[in-house]
Design a protein around this motif. Structure first.
Motif, PDB file in Angstrom:
ATOM      1  N   LEU A  23     -62.896  78.952   8.543  1.00 53.73           N
ATOM      2  CA  LEU A  23     -64.274  78.677   7.868  1.00 53.73           C
ATOM      3  C   LEU A  23     -64.088  80.056   7.117  1.00 53.73           C
ATOM      4  N   ASN A  24     -64.630  80.162   5.547  1.00 53.93           N
ATOM      5  CA  ASN A  24     -64.457  81.026   4.579  1.00 53.93           C
ATOM      6  C   ASN A  24     -65.622  80.819   3.366  1.00 53.93           C
ATOM      7  N   ALA A  25     -65.488  81.198   2.534  1.00 55.15           N
ATOM      8  CA  ALA A  25     -66.810  81.772   1.020  1.00 55.15           C
ATOM      9  C   ALA A  25     -66.692  80.298   0.502  1.00 55.15           C
ATOM     10  N   ILE A  28     -63.563  75.272   4.386  1.00 59.04           N
ATOM     11  CA  ILE A  28     -63.064  75.172   5.218  1.00 59.04           C
ATOM     12  C   ILE A  28     -61.063  75.401   5.129  1.00 59.04           C
ATOM     13  N   HIS A  29     -61.107  76.239   5.699  1.00 57.92           N
ATOM     14  CA  HIS A  29     -58.824  75.426   5.906  1.00 57.92           C
ATOM     15  C   HIS A  29     -58.741  73.629   5.943  1.00 57.92           C
ATOM     16  N   GLU A  30     -57.849  73.002   4.939  1.00 57.66           N
ATOM     17  CA  GLU A  30     -57.449  71.768   5.413  1.00 57.66           C
ATOM     18  C   GLU A  30     -56.386  72.110   6.530  1.00 57.66           C
ATOM     19  N   GLU A  98     -60.720  80.725  -6.401  1.00 59.46           N
ATOM     20  CA  GLU A  98     -61.467  82.110  -6.593  1.00 59.46           C
ATOM     21  C   GLU A  98     -61.005  82.933  -5.547  1.00 59.46           C
ATOM     22  N   LEU A  99     -60.923  82.119  -4.207  1.00 56.43           N
ATOM     23  CA  LEU A  99     -60.984  83.133  -3.121  1.00 56.43           C
ATOM     24  C   LEU A  99     -59.342  83.640  -3.329  1.00 56.43           C
ATOM     25  N   ALA A 100     -58.802  83.033  -3.275  1.00 55.92           N
ATOM     26  CA  ALA A 100     -57.179  83.366  -3.269  1.00 55.92           C
ATOM     27  C   ALA A 100     -56.375  83.839  -4.764  1.00 55.92           C
ATOM     28  N   ALA A 148     -56.013  91.931  13.419  1.00 56.46           N
ATOM     29  CA  ALA A 148     -56.251  91.063  14.391  1.00 56.46           C
ATOM     30  C   ALA A 148     -57.599  90.228  13.345  1.00 56.46           C
ATOM     31  N   TYR A 149     -56.873  89.233  12.619  1.00 55.57           N
ATOM     32  CA  TYR A 149     -57.607  88.341  11.491  1.00 55.57           C
ATOM     33  C   TYR A 149     -58.833  87.549  11.908  1.00 55.57           C
ATOM     34  N   LEU A 150     -59.983  87.720  12.578  1.00 57.27           N
ATOM     35  CA  LEU A 150     -60.661  86.400  13.258  1.00 57.27           C
ATOM     36  C   LEU A 150     -61.222  85.781  12.028  1.00 57.27           C
ATOM     37  N   ILE A 192     -59.421  95.382  13.351  1.00 64.62           N
ATOM     38  CA  ILE A 192     -60.103  93.827  13.482  1.00 64.62           C
ATOM     39  C   ILE A 192     -60.664  93.363  12.086  1.00 64.62           C
ATOM     40  N   LYS A 193     -60.567  91.913  11.589  1.00 66.65           N
ATOM     41  CA  LYS A 193     -61.074  92.418  10.521  1.00 66.65           C
ATOM     42  C   LYS A 193     -61.550  90.404  10.743  1.00 66.65           C
ATOM     43  N   LEU A 194     -62.967  90.546  10.348  1.00 63.84           N
ATOM     44  CA  LEU A 194     -63.574  89.434  10.325  1.00 63.84           C
ATOM     45  C   LEU A 194     -63.668  88.517   9.137  1.00 63.84           C
ATOM     46  N   LEU A 222     -64.867  93.391   7.632  1.00 62.38           N
ATOM     47  CA  LEU A 222     -65.761  92.722   7.397  1.00 62.38           C
ATOM     48  C   LEU A 222     -65.659  91.716   6.178  1.00 62.38           C
ATOM     49  N   ASP A 223     -65.297  90.598   5.828  1.00 64.36           N
ATOM     50  CA  ASP A 223     -64.662  90.725   4.031  1.00 64.36           C
ATOM     51  C   ASP A 223     -66.457  89.691   3.558  1.00 64.36           C
ATOM     52  N   PRO A 224     -66.970  89.657   3.030  1.00 58.40           N
ATOM     53  CA  PRO A 224     -67.931  88.445   3.019  1.00 58.40           C
ATOM     54  C   PRO A 224     -67.041  87.400   1.271  1.00 58.40           C
ATOM     55  N   ASN A 225     -65.740  88.404   1.258  1.00 60.23           N
ATOM     56  CA  ASN A 225     -65.725  87.324   0.307  1.00 60.23           C
ATOM     57  C   ASN A 225     -66.329  86.964  -1.382  1.00 60.23           C
ATOM     58  N   ALA A 226     -66.849  88.099  -1.608  1.00 52.77           N
ATOM     59  CA  ALA A 226     -68.110  88.050  -2.875  1.00 52.77           C
ATOM     60  C   ALA A 226     -68.884  86.955  -2.316  1.00 52.77           C
ATOM     61  N   MET A 321     -52.649  95.824   2.929  1.00 55.73           N
ATOM     62  CA  MET A 321     -52.259  94.687   2.554  1.00 55.73           C
ATOM     63  C   MET A 321     -52.965  93.119   2.892  1.00 55.73           C
ATOM     64  N   HIS A 322     -53.858  91.903   1.605  1.00 52.01           N
ATOM     65  CA  HIS A 322     -54.121  91.180   1.448  1.00 52.01           C
ATOM     66  C   HIS A 322     -53.089  90.223   1.720  1.00 52.01           C
ATOM     67  N   SER A 323     -53.713  88.430   2.581  1.00 49.02           N
ATOM     68  CA  SER A 323     -53.126  87.874   3.114  1.00 49.02           C
ATOM     69  C   SER A 323     -54.015  86.611   3.014  1.00 49.02           C
ATOM     70  N   ASN A 324     -52.576  85.430   2.917  1.00 50.57           N
ATOM     71  CA  ASN A 324     -52.951  84.076   2.998  1.00 50.57           C
ATOM     72  C   ASN A 324     -51.752  83.727   3.795  1.00 50.57           C
ATOM     73  N   THR A 350     -52.705  89.709   7.947  1.00 48.87           N
ATOM     74  CA  THR A 350     -51.612  88.501   8.187  1.00 48.87           C
ATOM     75  C   THR A 350     -52.585  87.218   9.268  1.00 48.87           C
ATOM     76  N   HIS A 351     -52.204  86.265   8.408  1.00 46.49           N
ATOM     77  CA  HIS A 351     -52.514  84.849   8.747  1.00 46.49           C
ATOM     78  C   HIS A 351     -52.148  84.765   9.728  1.00 46.49           C
ATOM     79  N   TYR A 352     -50.863  85.149  10.271  1.00 43.94           N
ATOM     80  CA  TYR A 352     -49.652  84.309  11.010  1.00 43.94           C
ATOM     81  C   TYR A 352     -50.350  84.419  12.359  1.00 43.94           C
TER      82      TYR A 352
HETATM   83  O1  GKR Z   1     -57.376  82.166   3.790  1.00 41.77           O
HETATM   84  O2  GKR Z   1     -59.507  81.785   3.905  1.00 41.77           O
HETATM   85  C1  GKR Z   1     -58.612  82.328   3.921  1.00 41.77           C
HETATM   86  C2  GKR Z   1     -58.823  83.642   3.395  1.00 41.77           C
HETATM   87  O3  GKR Z   1     -60.261  83.806   2.738  1.00 41.77           O
HETATM   88  C3  GKR Z   1     -58.556  83.903   1.573  1.00 41.77           C
HETATM   89  O4  GKR Z   1     -58.404  82.813   0.550  1.00 41.77           O
HETATM   90  C4  GKR Z   1     -58.725  85.337   0.808  1.00 41.77           C
HETATM   91  O5  GKR Z   1     -57.701  85.570   0.164  1.00 41.77           O
HETATM   92  O6  GKR Z   1     -57.952  86.153   2.913  1.00 41.77           O
HETATM   93  C5  GKR Z   1     -58.067  86.846   1.844  1.00 41.77           C
HETATM   94  C6  GKR Z   1     -58.757  87.595   2.013  1.00 41.77           C
HETATM   95  O7  GKR Z   1     -58.883  88.303   2.252  1.00 41.77           O
HETATM   96  O8  GKR Z   1     -59.740  87.489   0.425  1.00 41.77           O
END
Ligand code: GKR
Ligand code: MG
Length: 424
Positions: A23-25, A28-30, A98-100, A148-150, A192-194, A222-226, A321-324, A350-352
């Motif tokens: 889940l994100n702002a 949800i991921h496909e 927008e988020l990516a 750790a990207y939660l 850790i990042k949430l 914590l990253d609420p993506n604006a 560093m940012h990641s998708n 990293t999303h790895y």
């Molecule tokens: O994949 O859900 C996601 C992330 O929210 C991504 O789209 C973001 O670009 O990981 C990213 C971020 O740090 O903003």
């Protein structure tokens, strides 16, 4: 003579791999994440590889760029850049997420330059027998730390396209702590990042407090993506003051972040409000951030990332560093460049861990204490597994996803979901 070796063929292979219900702002991921694997074949039979975005608009500009490198030496990075800049333009009307920042078509040229540069550096390394990091000036660290990207997540995708992942549901503070524990047990991460911006801020703050209690002394982000207003972000800051190492993109815009920075001692970090040199200049003047998350995929490559890191140092910004969603070729490119940057002040995202499949020989990249060792073998240090590439390409052909669309996917769960931003 190394300069007699030229690029004679370019192959672009779109792939799809399983991705969790994260889940994100935006929603949800496909069930399927897309990437493109690019191969440059030389006149002496070597193959340089690269990994980038696999959405349809990106595949179109990559196709357009193919002819620009034919006949070039893998050492002709500047000519390649010049040709791409004069040929590859923004594609108005293309799907943007927008988020990516990597989906923005205004970044078409830097995205293509980055893709070609990584594969050309891989070739250069193979030709002279040196790892890519040596072509970037040599390593300043032997291993690159990741965090750790939660994610808040559901236990499984709504349409059950395959068996659920092993992570289970991640919604309550207890579940988020358990997710962190599992990720740390598996990979050894030391920060850790949430990903926030999903639930009411009070719930997300409670999760951060639970993490802080469960992992005393562990750096947290914590990253609420604006997805929080400026007002909400200011209100939330005191509860986060003592527990975060940085506060990533809570509210939208350079102006909003600059105003928020006046109200909190927490360093503000971004991969959203500064994604171009113009943003960088304006962000510096306005005092919008203290930490910059780079990403070679849209900043124009590994050498451009080094330039960015030098600029960040000049402005006294921290670097992360940012990641998708990505696979091992991207991870290795990130690792080479991060190993060459002296002022990498924070572990990279990293999303790895959310990906199970791989496209490189030998399978998944190994993490040791949360870090990836910098390869010492020539080039990127990884090779394509052709059977896996075919398999993931077949998945691309049948999965039906062509552009990332977390909003439409979320509406399958909640038809009334607006995706409005900022929502809280
Ligand atoms: O994949 O859900 C996601 C992330 O929210 C991504 O789209 C973001 O670009 O990981 C990213 C971020 O740090 O903003
Ligand atoms: Mg972010």
């Amino acid at each position: 003579m190394t300069r007699d070796i030229t690029i004679k063929h370019v192959t672009i292979t779109p792939i799809a791999f399983r991705d969790g219900p994260l889940l994100n702002a935006a929603g949800i991921h496909e069930p399927w994440a897309l990437r493109a694997i690019v191969e440059l074949e030389t006149s002496d039979g070597r193959v340089g590889i690269s990994e980038t975005y696999g959405d349809e608009p990106m595949l179109r500009v990559l196709e357009q760029a193919k002819s620009l490198v034919i006949g070039l030496s893998p050492f002709d990075l500047n000519t390649m850049e010049e040709r791409v800049r004069s040929t590859i333009k923004a594609t108005p009307g293309s799907v943007e997420f927008e988020l990516a920042p990597g989906s923005h078509s205004a970044k078409n040229a830097p995205k293509v330059i980055s893709t070609l540069e990584v594969a050309m550096l891989d070739l250069q390394g193979q030709i002279i027998g040196a790892p890519v990091v040596d072509l970037l000036g040599g390593k300043v660290r032997d291993a690159v730390p990741y965090s750790a990207y939660l994610f808040f997540k559901y236990a499984e995708h709504i349409d059950k396209p395959y068996a659920p992942d092993a992570w289970g549901e991640g919604i309550s503070p207890e579940q988020i702590v358990a997710q962190a524990q599992r990720m740390i047990d598996l990979y050894g991460f030391q920060s850790i990042k949430l990903k926030g911006g999903v639930f009411e801020p009070a719930h997300e703050i409670a999760c951060m407090q639970a993490l802080s209690k469960a992992f005393p002394g562990m750096p947290l982000r914590l990253d609420p993506n604006a997805n929080w207003t400026l007002e909400t972000s200011i209100k939330a800051a005191p509860a986060l003051d003592e527990i975060l190492e940085y506060y990533e993109d809570p509210c939208p815009g350079l102006e909003g972040m600059a105003e928020l920075q006046k109200h909190t001692k927490l360093p503000l970090a971004t991969n959203m409000v500064i994604t171009t040199m113009d943003d960088f200049r304006r962000g510096c003047n306005m005092g919008s951030i203290k930490v910059l998350l780079s990403d070679h995929h849209y900043w124009g490559g590994l050498r451009a990332t080094q330039t960015l890191a030098r600029m960040a140092k000049l402005w006294d910004f921290g670097m992360s560093m940012h990641s998708n969603s990505h696979l091992g070729i991207s991870l290795m490119a990130m690792t080479h460049v991060a190993a060459s940057v002296p002022n990498l002040t924070y572990a990279c995202d990293t999303h790895y861990p959310w990906q199970e499949e791989e496209v490189i020989k030998g399978g998944r990249v190994v993490f040791d204490n949360g870090s990836v060792r910098v390869p010492t073998t020539p080039g990127l240090g990884v090779e394509l597994d052709r059977n896996k590439l075919d398999e993931l390409h077949q998945q691309y052909l049948t999965c039906g996803v062509r552009n990332r669309d977390d909003l439409t996917q979320m509406r399958k769960y909640q038809p009334e979901f607006t995706g409005k931003n900022p929502r809280f």
